[in-house]
Scaffold this active site. Structure first.
Site, PDB file in Angstrom:
ATOM      1  N   THR A 115      -4.662   4.485  -0.817  1.00 10.57           N
ATOM      2  CA  THR A 115      -4.835   5.123   0.302  1.00 10.57           C
ATOM      3  C   THR A 115      -5.294   6.145   0.122  1.00 10.57           C
ATOM      4  OG1 THR A 115      -2.867   4.755   1.670  1.00 10.57           O
ATOM      5  CG2 THR A 115      -4.888   5.859   2.974  1.00 10.57           C
TER       6      THR A 115
ATOM      7  N   ILE B 211       0.687  -1.298  -0.063  1.00 14.46           N
ATOM      8  CA  ILE B 211      -0.171   0.085  -0.142  1.00 14.46           C
ATOM      9  C   ILE B 211       0.757   1.353   0.578  1.00 14.46           C
ATOM     10  CG2 ILE B 211      -1.409   1.405   1.649  1.00 14.46           C
ATOM     11  CD1 ILE B 211      -2.338  -1.516   2.575  1.00 14.46           C
ATOM     12  N   CYS B 212       0.623   2.345  -1.147  1.00 10.28           N
ATOM     13  CA  CYS B 212       0.633   2.984  -0.728  1.00 10.28           C
ATOM     14  C   CYS B 212      -0.081   4.403  -0.406  1.00 10.28           C
ATOM     15  CB  CYS B 212       2.538   3.817  -1.952  1.00 10.28           C
ATOM     16  SG  CYS B 212       2.124   3.768  -3.804  1.00 10.28           S
ATOM     17  N   GLN B 213       0.482   5.893  -1.140  1.00  9.26           N
ATOM     18  CA  GLN B 213      -0.705   6.825  -1.854  1.00  9.26           C
ATOM     19  C   GLN B 213      -1.561   6.689  -2.592  1.00  9.26           C
ATOM     20  OE1 GLN B 213      -1.187   8.987   0.922  1.00  9.26           O
ATOM     21  NE2 GLN B 213      -3.428   9.916  -0.265  1.00  9.26           N
TER      22      GLN B 213
ATOM     23  N   GLY C 155      -0.780   4.283  -5.228  1.00  9.69           N
ATOM     24  CA  GLY C 155      -0.034   3.105  -6.087  1.00  9.69           C
ATOM     25  C   GLY C 155       1.247   2.801  -6.338  1.00  9.69           C
TER      26      GLY C 155
END
Length: 183
Positions: free
Chosen positions: A86, A58-60, A62
């Site tokens: 996210t 997961i990141c902000q 993708g």
């Protein structure tokens, strides 16, 4: 190609280990409940922290999660990337954990600060005196130094600013073990 999962489908995968690869300050500003923060720049040195079962990265948005998945691909792990990161999770109306007031990551603050200094110096060089180009060159040299050595004096200065200080909230300790259930 590493498979992706939507925010709606992610809730149905509670058995997977959820790894947020953003910086610790981004993670603290808002993350998916149950996710563990292992920043992208640390992931290869923290392989022992990864489960051998399914892992959701997961990141902000993708992109960093996909880059991390590409780094980990040779390890033979069962990796999936949260499509849209996210931001997609929040947009789907899912809960997030916020540990601190929302603040910009230190890296983003450095980029903004350096960009503003270079822009201002360039405008001053065009309108006032060509000597202002020396300031732009100095910032460029500083960014190059930071990239080569992983030492950034501007980040050190920004880290000491009041908006980047940690809160000193003293809460009574609970005798109960915190719940570790997924949403």
């Amino acid at each position: 190609m590493i498979p992706t999962v939507t925010a709606a489908d992610l809730r149905s995968r509670p058995a997977a280990q959820w790894i947020d690869v953003r910086s610790t300050s981004e993670f603290a500003a808002g993350h998916i409940p149950g996710a563990i923060c292992i920043p992208m720049d640390q992931i290869e040195s923290r392989l022992a922290d990864l489960h051998r079962g399914p892992i959701i990265l997961i990141c902000q948005m993708g992109k960093r999660a996909q880059m991390t998945a590409d780094l980990l691909a040779p390890c033979g792990l069962d990796l999936t990337v949260l499509d849209g990161g996210t931001a997609a999770w929040i947009q789907a109306g899912n809960p997030v954990v916020r540990n601190v007031k929302t603040r910009w990551s230190l890296e983003r603050q450095v980029r903004l600060g350096a960009g503003l200094i270079v822009l201002t110096a360039s405008i001053l060089a065009l309108t006032a005196s060509i000597d202002w180009l020396a300031l732009a060159a100095f910032v460029g040299a500083g960014l190059t130094f930071a990239g080569l050595t992983d030492l950034c004096p501007l980040a050190e200065i920004l880290q000491r600013m009041p908006w980047n200080r940690r809160s000193h909230c003293h809460m009574p300790m609970s005798t109960q073990e915190p719940s570790r259930s997924r949403p």
